[in-house]
Scaffold this active site. Structure first.
Site, mmCIF file in Angstrom:
data_model
loop_
_atom_site.group_PDB
_atom_site.id
_atom_site.type_symbol
_atom_site.label_atom_id
_atom_site.label_comp_id
_atom_site.label_asym_id
_atom_site.label_seq_id
_atom_site.Cartn_x
_atom_site.Cartn_y
_atom_site.Cartn_z
ATOM 1 N N TYR A 143 0.860 -1.180 0.000
ATOM 2 C CA TYR A 143 0.000 0.000 0.000
ATOM 3 C C TYR A 143 0.893 1.226 0.000
ATOM 4 O O TYR A 143 1.837 1.300 0.783
ATOM 5 C CB TYR A 143 -0.901 0.011 1.236
ATOM 6 C CG TYR A 143 -1.807 1.212 1.340
ATOM 7 C CD1 TYR A 143 -2.918 1.357 0.512
ATOM 8 C CD2 TYR A 143 -1.562 2.211 2.282
ATOM 9 C CE1 TYR A 143 -3.746 2.465 0.609
ATOM 10 C CE2 TYR A 143 -2.396 3.321 2.382
ATOM 11 C CZ TYR A 143 -3.482 3.442 1.551
ATOM 12 O OH TYR A 143 -4.309 4.538 1.653
ATOM 13 N N ASP A 238 9.503 3.111 -0.736
ATOM 14 C CA ASP A 238 8.462 3.762 0.054
ATOM 15 C C ASP A 238 8.733 3.446 1.525
ATOM 16 O O ASP A 238 8.392 2.367 2.007
ATOM 17 C CB ASP A 238 7.075 3.290 -0.382
ATOM 18 C CG ASP A 238 5.979 3.978 0.421
ATOM 19 O OD1 ASP A 238 6.316 4.772 1.328
ATOM 20 O OD2 ASP A 238 4.788 3.704 0.150
ATOM 21 N N LYS A 266 4.652 9.375 8.471
ATOM 22 C CA LYS A 266 4.566 8.808 9.828
ATOM 23 C C LYS A 266 5.622 9.356 10.789
ATOM 24 O O LYS A 266 5.490 10.487 11.246
ATOM 25 C CB LYS A 266 4.569 7.281 9.749
ATOM 26 C CG LYS A 266 3.373 6.767 8.882
ATOM 27 C CD LYS A 266 3.164 5.284 8.962
ATOM 28 C CE LYS A 266 2.197 4.776 7.918
ATOM 29 N NZ LYS A 266 0.814 4.671 8.324
HETATM 30 N N1 PMP Z 1 3.060 4.291 2.023
HETATM 31 C C1 PMP Z 1 3.073 3.372 2.991
HETATM 32 C C2 PMP Z 1 4.132 2.298 2.988
HETATM 33 C C3 PMP Z 1 2.126 3.418 4.014
HETATM 34 O O1 PMP Z 1 2.150 2.492 4.975
HETATM 35 C C4 PMP Z 1 1.146 4.436 3.989
HETATM 36 C C5 PMP Z 1 0.076 4.549 5.066
HETATM 37 N N2 PMP Z 1 -0.100 3.514 5.893
HETATM 38 C C6 PMP Z 1 1.178 5.367 2.955
HETATM 39 C C7 PMP Z 1 2.151 5.272 1.988
HETATM 40 C C8 PMP Z 1 0.182 6.484 2.882
HETATM 41 O O2 PMP Z 1 0.419 7.407 3.893
HETATM 42 P P1 PMP Z 1 -0.754 8.381 4.395
HETATM 43 O O3 PMP Z 1 -1.762 7.510 5.059
HETATM 44 O O4 PMP Z 1 -0.050 9.314 5.328
HETATM 45 O O5 PMP Z 1 -1.294 9.078 3.204
#
Ligand code: PMP
Length: 429
Positions: A143, A238, A266
């Site tokens: 994700y 990511d 995060k």
């Molecule tokens: N990339 C990864 C690996 C994530 O775990 C997440 C959210 N859990 C996101 C992108 C998206 O981040 P956000 O919820 O802050 O938009």
């Protein structure tokens, strides 16, 4: 007793889709009513009925310093007293960029944004701008936020709700995203053999945290680095979840790979809404106004968020010298071991992983290495386990296709209470 949460959820559902502002909060995978937060304190979260939970959700990863850490709270208060947003540059933003660059060697320039979604969405645009190519390769069950081109065979809430692709994403956009199984080097090589000169980038969670916590098999990340370089495509790590969480230099530091672009979120925001992307100087030079690739944000580089994030990173740098990441991993491993012991001794198929401040628990007998295997896990059993743990005062992710998180302020006492709760809950499963 969670009567106040029951009432709050009834009211919320009248005015917000599913009663929540982000799908996974609604407990769809495990059933029941989500508890509503009142306040957090260190490793604990208190709901509006006054129940206390040892928190392993930690706002889905950002809170590596636990809830309301005094130094982060002070930094935010001091920043807020000077104004909450300016729309002109601040030196805090430069400090943040310098901090990230110092900790993550592959990053030479940084752009701050407001969420992980913005970071990955911008990183894809940048990769396409740099290469002039169309396709993005992603892995099933990873994700990367909810941008159109990344909502294809996505993990997290998309997987939990069984919506592999979302309505509303134009088919032309979805078609530009190619997906292959996580940890499958042969599939990556085959795809590049076929379409290599049309692929702009591979985007990967270097430790997958959105199909549960799934580790890269030895050589997987290195193979991605090699095959992308061979075909002049970019590698995007990511690290929204893994950044500053599995190690001070993220998963890329831990596994010794050098991506072209990295995305953050995060932890980098210290609990405030932040994301960032950064990478090689010649690539980042394409970002406006230095270059032609447009990306902007009214609140980007927000002073409260910079103050919180900088404080979190500064404290991590110090704590890492004292073995913080090793301690987090030992705590995660203790939880995984208790889970595996409790299951195995009762003939229940279980497995798990821990790495840095992340862990995963699966009702699955084998080693989970990809989305298909993660999806084979026993969901009904996890739901029963989850609610048993919640009733014992331990808050885990409300789906086994999500990771668990540890903080620097979870002490041995909380870990001990958690492992005992695991044994007790299994005795009643
Ligand atoms: N990339 C990864 C690996 C994530 O775990 C997440 C959210 N859990 C996101 C992108 C998206 O981040 P956000 O919820 O802050 O938009």
């Amino acid at each position: 007793m969670r009567e106040a949460s029951e009432r709050a959820f009834q009211a919320a559902q009248q005015v917000m889709p599913g009663g929540v502002n982000s799908p996974v909060r609604a407990f769809r995978a495990v059933g029941g009513t989500p508890f509503f937060a009142d306040k957090g304190e260190g490793p604990f979260l208190y709901d509006i009925d006054g129940n206390r939970y040892i928190d392993y959700l930690l706002s889905w990863g950002p809170l590596i310093w636990g809830h309301a850490h005094p130094e982060i709270v002070r930094a935010v208060q001091e920043a807020a007293a000077k104004g909450t947003s300016f729309g002109v540059p601040t030196t805090l933003e430069t400090e943040m960029a310098e901090a990230v660059i110092a900790l993550v060697p592959s990053v030479e320039m940084v752009r701050m944004v407001n969420s992980g979604t913005e970071a990955t969405m911008s990183a894809l645009r940048l990769a396409r701008a740099y290469t002039g190519r169309r396709y993005i390769v992603k892995f099933e069950g990873c994700y990367h936020g909810h941008a159109d081109s990344l909502l294809v065979k996505a993990g997290s809430g998309v997987a939990t709700l069984g919506l592999p692709d979302s309505p509303g994403v134009p088919s032309a956009t979805a078609e530009s995203t190619l997906t292959i199984p996580y940890n499958d080097v042969d599939a990556a090589k085959a795809l590049f053999a076929e379409k290599g000169d049309e692929i702009a980038a591979v985007i990967v969670e270097p430790v997958a945290g959105n199909m549960g916590c799934v580790l890269p098999v030895p050589g997987f990340l290195q193979a991605l680095r090699e095959v992308t370089a061979e075909h002049q495509a970019l590698l995007i790590c990511d690290e929204v979840m893994t950044g500053f969480r599995v190690g001070l230099s993220g998963a890329q530091g831990r596994f010794g790979i050098t991506p072209d672009i990295t995305t953050f979120g995060k932890v980098i925001g210290g609990g405030l809404p932040v994301g960032a992307y950064g990478g090689r100087r010649d690539i980042m030079a394409l970002v406006a106004p230095q270059g032609p690739m447009y990306q902007a944000g009214t609140l980007s580089g927000n002073p409260l968020a910079m103050a919180a994030g900088l404080t979190a990173l500064r404290m991590l740098k110090e704590a890492a010298k004292e073995g913080l990441y090793e301690r987090l991993e030992a705590h995660g491993q203790a939880i995984v071991d208790a889970f595996v012991r409790a299951g195995t001794s009762r003939g229940i198929a279980v497995s798990g992983h821990a790495i840095g401040g992340m862990f995963g628990l699966f009702f699955h007998g084998g080693k989970v290495t990809n989305y298909r295997e993660s999806s084979e896990s026993d969901k009904a059993r996890y739901a029963a386990f989850f609610h048993g743990m919640l009733d014992s005062g331990v808050s885990l992710a409300p789906s086994q296709q999500e990771a668990g998180f540890l903080s620097a302020v979870h002490s041995e006492a909380e870990i001990e209470e958690t492992t005992q709760a695991i044994e007790k809950v299994f005795s009643r499963l």
